[in-house]
Design an enzyme around this catalytic site. Structure first.
Site, PDB file in Angstrom:
ATOM      1  N   GLY A 171      28.755  46.600   5.688  1.00 58.44           N
ATOM      2  CA  GLY A 171      27.751  47.539   6.191  1.00 58.44           C
ATOM      3  C   GLY A 171      27.847  48.857   5.447  1.00 58.44           C
ATOM      4  O   GLY A 171      28.350  48.926   4.320  1.00 58.44           O
ATOM      5  N   GLY A 172      27.393  49.909   6.105  1.00 59.53           N
ATOM      6  CA  GLY A 172      27.421  51.234   5.485  1.00 59.53           C
ATOM      7  C   GLY A 172      28.822  51.666   5.100  1.00 59.53           C
ATOM      8  O   GLY A 172      28.995  52.567   4.260  1.00 59.53           O
ATOM      9  N   GLY A 406      20.853  52.657 -32.867  1.00 59.81           N
ATOM     10  CA  GLY A 406      21.024  53.559 -31.737  1.00 59.81           C
ATOM     11  C   GLY A 406      22.443  53.493 -31.208  1.00 59.81           C
ATOM     12  O   GLY A 406      23.007  54.498 -30.741  1.00 59.81           O
ATOM     13  N   ALA A 407      23.043  52.309 -31.302  1.00 58.29           N
ATOM     14  CA  ALA A 407      24.409  52.145 -30.793  1.00 58.29           C
ATOM     15  C   ALA A 407      25.380  53.009 -31.590  1.00 58.29           C
ATOM     16  O   ALA A 407      26.377  53.490 -31.060  1.00 58.29           O
ATOM     17  CB  ALA A 407      24.813  50.678 -30.844  1.00 58.29           C
TER      18      ALA A 407
HETATM   19  C1  HXC Z   1      34.565  47.236  17.580  1.00 58.36           C
HETATM   20  C2  HXC Z   1      35.509  45.463  16.524  1.00 58.36           C
HETATM   21  C3  HXC Z   1      34.611  45.591  15.448  1.00 58.36           C
HETATM   22  C4  HXC Z   1      33.656  46.637  15.510  1.00 58.36           C
HETATM   23  C5  HXC Z   1      35.907  43.949  15.025  1.00 58.36           C
HETATM   24  N1  HXC Z   1      36.286  44.417  16.213  1.00 58.36           N
HETATM   25  N2  HXC Z   1      34.882  44.627  14.540  1.00 58.36           N
HETATM   26  N3  HXC Z   1      35.475  46.285  17.562  1.00 58.36           N
HETATM   27  N4  HXC Z   1      33.680  47.436  16.595  1.00 58.36           N
HETATM   28  N5  HXC Z   1      32.803  46.843  14.527  1.00 58.36           N
HETATM   29  C6  HXC Z   1      37.380  43.936  17.052  1.00 58.36           C
HETATM   30  C7  HXC Z   1      37.137  42.574  17.666  1.00 58.36           C
HETATM   31  O1  HXC Z   1      36.447  42.706  18.855  1.00 58.36           O
HETATM   32  C8  HXC Z   1      38.545  42.071  17.850  1.00 58.36           C
HETATM   33  O2  HXC Z   1      39.091  42.676  19.006  1.00 58.36           O
HETATM   34  C9  HXC Z   1      39.288  42.650  16.695  1.00 58.36           C
HETATM   35  O3  HXC Z   1      38.515  43.749  16.223  1.00 58.36           O
HETATM   36  C10 HXC Z   1      39.449  41.666  15.565  1.00 58.36           C
HETATM   37  O4  HXC Z   1      38.186  41.090  15.273  1.00 58.36           O
HETATM   38  P1  HXC Z   1      38.000  39.522  15.093  1.00 58.36           P
HETATM   39  O5  HXC Z   1      36.556  39.269  15.100  1.00 58.36           O
HETATM   40  O6  HXC Z   1      38.852  38.776  16.060  1.00 58.36           O
HETATM   41  O7  HXC Z   1      38.633  39.330  13.648  1.00 58.36           O
HETATM   42  P2  HXC Z   1      38.165  38.353  12.497  1.00 58.36           P
HETATM   43  O8  HXC Z   1      37.913  36.996  13.039  1.00 58.36           O
HETATM   44  O9  HXC Z   1      39.170  38.504  11.427  1.00 58.36           O
HETATM   45  O10 HXC Z   1      36.758  38.933  12.002  1.00 58.36           O
HETATM   46  C11 HXC Z   1      36.677  40.194  11.395  1.00 58.36           C
HETATM   47  C12 HXC Z   1      35.222  40.616  11.256  1.00 58.36           C
HETATM   48  C13 HXC Z   1      34.505  40.527  12.598  1.00 58.36           C
HETATM   49  C14 HXC Z   1      34.520  39.696  10.231  1.00 58.36           C
HETATM   50  C15 HXC Z   1      35.209  42.031  10.674  1.00 58.36           C
HETATM   51  O11 HXC Z   1      35.292  41.180  13.561  1.00 58.36           O
HETATM   52  C16 HXC Z   1      33.160  41.147  12.595  1.00 58.36           C
HETATM   53  O12 HXC Z   1      32.190  40.527  12.110  1.00 58.36           O
HETATM   54  N6  HXC Z   1      33.067  42.343  13.149  1.00 58.36           N
HETATM   55  C17 HXC Z   1      31.803  43.045  13.281  1.00 58.36           C
HETATM   56  C18 HXC Z   1      31.381  43.578  11.951  1.00 58.36           C
HETATM   57  C19 HXC Z   1      30.135  44.421  12.047  1.00 58.36           C
HETATM   58  O13 HXC Z   1      29.018  43.901  12.193  1.00 58.36           O
HETATM   59  N7  HXC Z   1      30.331  45.737  12.057  1.00 58.36           N
HETATM   60  C20 HXC Z   1      29.272  46.682  12.101  1.00 58.36           C
HETATM   61  C21 HXC Z   1      28.725  46.752  10.674  1.00 58.36           C
HETATM   62  S1  HXC Z   1      27.512  47.976  10.517  1.00 58.36           S
HETATM   63  P3  HXC Z   1      40.277  42.032  19.849  1.00 58.36           P
HETATM   64  O14 HXC Z   1      40.389  42.892  21.037  1.00 58.36           O
HETATM   65  O15 HXC Z   1      39.896  40.626  20.120  1.00 58.36           O
HETATM   66  O16 HXC Z   1      41.487  42.117  18.971  1.00 58.36           O
HETATM   67  C22 HXC Z   1      28.377  49.290  10.078  1.00 58.36           C
HETATM   68  C23 HXC Z   1      27.528  50.458   9.864  1.00 58.36           C
HETATM   69  C24 HXC Z   1      28.304  51.521   9.185  1.00 58.36           C
HETATM   70  O17 HXC Z   1      29.517  49.298   9.935  1.00 58.36           O
HETATM   71  C25 HXC Z   1      27.336  52.521   8.749  1.00 58.36           C
HETATM   72  C26 HXC Z   1      27.934  53.641   8.047  1.00 58.36           C
HETATM   73  C27 HXC Z   1      26.884  54.489   7.426  1.00 58.36           C
END
Ligand code: HXC
Length: 519
Positions: A171-172, A406-407
């Site tokens: 993501g971002g 040019g290079a």
């Molecule tokens: C809160 C989160 C989290 C998130 C993971 N966790 N991502 N909590 N916010 N974004 C937590 C889970 O709930 C879990 O908690 C623990 O972290 C581990 O995650 P798992 O899913 O069990 O791990 P894994 O199977 O290794 O998968 C990792 C992952 C997946 C691929 C990163 O967690 C995932 O897809 N997360 C969401 C990613 C996402 O969409 N993020 C937002 C992107 S947009 P517990 O309590 O079970 O340990 C963004 C915008 C930014 O980031 C913009 C900036 C400008």
């Protein structure tokens, strides 16, 4: 509470903080072949040098029951320590706490060390392993990211910023590393993308794995987003240490000196015969680089991307130097969009951080064709031209073989303020290669010759006449565009002497708010 109990309480709290998200999650992290945030920092820094900050910060979110789940330090470990005795600031996202997802307070911690690093003129190293924005926090997390981005931007060109991607970065969140100077990714365990495979599938229908969308191979080889790909975190942390050894602490300092054990007047006889007699045959430019730098040590940047140009750091008589070299071994060393972008960014990094530049030229020209034109070779080539032309650090160019069209101009020629432009006797400096030139100049005459043998002889004569005039460095030297034609085996000595002579170089570009490099 009695004072002794207070001390014990502190010790307990510190121990609790060091457990991050708890034993189970630490085991889970290890089972994925990953280290924890603190283990990574230990590995990276000089032994025992880490001073952690903000261990007692917790998040301030009251959504979705998060108020009942708090971890000391929240999802990032921050602080300072030393690498080879020099201070660096570091943050490592802690995947064991809410998947390292970025909260408002995590952003505060990261921003605090970035501000300290700027105040003190020290590099910042960020270790990324995070699920992105903390979903429960909503917009405060996005604001936190933007606070970090702004600091990345203001620190750019002031202190070195290095990003290690040792897990997810999606993501971002990808934009903070993208704003830093160097990105490193681990094979298998790391990935970076703006939108993940599920979203890609739902929007475009494309079926693609995480690895194929944003793994280390993709970014180190195809997109060029990553400068380094490493097998594992141990290799990654060692590489960061090595990289820093070539860099100054900030834009007002010089890089540290390396050892002086390699004699400056070492002659490298192999170089006198490294260029094949047939100008169409390749050779490996890395052999030239290894032969002339101190102790054959060359830290290549972007090794897997745009391999027709080589960029990286080495030392000459202990002084850190950026090397840019065309690679005849890959696509004949031609300049294309990717090679131009890669080299331009490297030249600008070196210039920003007072690292002198050595350019080794063997370039047949820009890659022709609609593919390159549609991809904007004009603007990408201009980036490299701009980077060289604006650079004020000492610039030495050695033309090894071809330098066409040019290079020739782009590759740090005299008129782009090259300080010393040398050439080997094997250099060919001209508007274009003989075959193309004869076709343009003699096309009509060639077409008039009916007899095939006669035609072949005519072309051969013209090519040889052209080569005699231009396939050498002496025409350029006669105009002073080449300062000297040097014996290949003596290149190391001549380069070192030239850099020594340039030590007091001071060039200031015209005052302006900033330039408008063709992005
Ligand atoms: C809160 C989160 C989290 C998130 C993971 N966790 N991502 N909590 N916010 N974004 C937590 C889970 O709930 C879990 O908690 C623990 O972290 C581990 O995650 P798992 O899913 O069990 O791990 P894994 O199977 O290794 O998968 C990792 C992952 C997946 C691929 C990163 O967690 C995932 O897809 N997360 C969401 C990613 C996402 O969409 N993020 C937002 C992107 S947009 P517990 O309590 O079970 O340990 C963004 C915008 C930014 O980031 C913009 C900036 C400008």
């Amino acid at each position: 509470m009695e004072n002794q109990q207070k001390v014990k309480n502190l010790i307990d709290l510190r121990a609790q903080a060091k457990m991050g998200g708890g034993e189970k999650r630490i085991s889970s992290q290890h089972s994925k072949g990953k280290y924890t945030a603190r283990e990574r920092i230990e590995m990276l820094l000089d032994e025992g040098s880490f001073e952690e900050l903000d261990m007692f910060i917790t998040h301030r979110c009251y959504n979705f029951g998060l108020e009942n789940e708090k971890y000391l330090g929240d999802g990032v470990v921050t602080g300072h320590g030393t690498i080879d005795g020099r201070i660096v600031y570091v943050f490592a996202q802690d995947f064991t706490v809410f998947g390292g997802s970025l909260s408002e307070t995590m952003a505060l911690k990261i921003c605090k060390i970035m501000d300290m690093a700027m105040k003190l003129g020290c590099p910042v190293i960020g270790i990324n392993d995070s699920g992105g924005a903390r979903i429960q926090e909503g917009v405060t997390s996005l604001a936190g990211y933007a606070e970090i981005f702004e600091r990345n931007i203001l620190a750019s060109g002031v202190i070195p910023q290095i990003s290690a991607i040792f897990g997810p970065c999606a993501g971002g969140a990808v934009y903070s590393p993208a704003l830093t100077d160097f990105i490193m990714m681990t094979e298998d365990n790391s990935y970076m993308f703006v939108t993940g495979p599920k979203v890609v599938k739902s929007v475009t229908g494309e079926d693609i794995s995480t690895e194929d969308l944003g793994g280390a191979d993709v970014h180190a080889g195809k997109s060029g987003v990553a400068h380094f790909k490493v097998d594992n975190e141990e290799e990654g942390t060692l590489l960061i240490r090595k990289l820093l050894s070539f860099l100054p602490q900030n834009n007002l300092e010089e890089a540290p000196m390396g050892d002086l054990s390699d004699p400056i007047d070492r002659l490298e006889d192999s170089l006198n015969s490294i260029i094949p007699d047939n100008p169409n045959l390749p050779y490996d430019m890395k052999n030239v680089i290894h032969a002339i730098v101190d102790n054959e040590e060359f830290l290549e940047v972007h090794r897997h991307y745009a391999r027709n140009i080589i960029v990286g750091f080495a030392r000459f008589n202990g002084n850190s130097t950026g090397i840019i070299a065309n690679q005849p071994n890959f696509l004949a060393g031609v300049l294309d969009c990717d090679a131009s972008r890669k080299a331009a960014r490297f030249v600008r990094f070196c210039d920003a951080f007072n690292i002198p530049i050595l350019t080794l030229v063997d370039v047949p020209g820009f890659l022709p064709g609609s593919g390159q034109e549609y991809a904007g070779i004009i603007v990408h080539g201009a980036k490299l031209m701009f980077a060289y032309g604006e650079a004020t650090v000492p610039k030495i160019t050695v033309t090894i073989r071809k330098s066409y069209g040019g290079a020739h101009d782009v590759m740090s020629c005299k008129q782009l303020r090259g300080d010393f432009n040398y050439a080997w006797p094997t250099a060919e400096i001209a508007v274009m290669g003989a075959a193309g030139a004869i076709e343009v100049l003699e096309g009509r005459a060639i077409n008039k010759i009916a007899d095939l043998d006669e035609k072949t002889q005519f072309i051969a004569d013209k090519v040889s006449e052209y080569n005699e005039k231009f396939a050498n460095p002496y025409q350029a030297a006669s105009y002073g565009y080449i300062d000297d034609v040097i014996e290949p085996r003596n290149t190391r000595f001549r380069v070192i002497r030239a850099f020594e002579a340039l030590q007091t170089k001071k060039v200031v570009n015209p005052l302006k708010k900033h330039n408008n490099i063709p992005l």
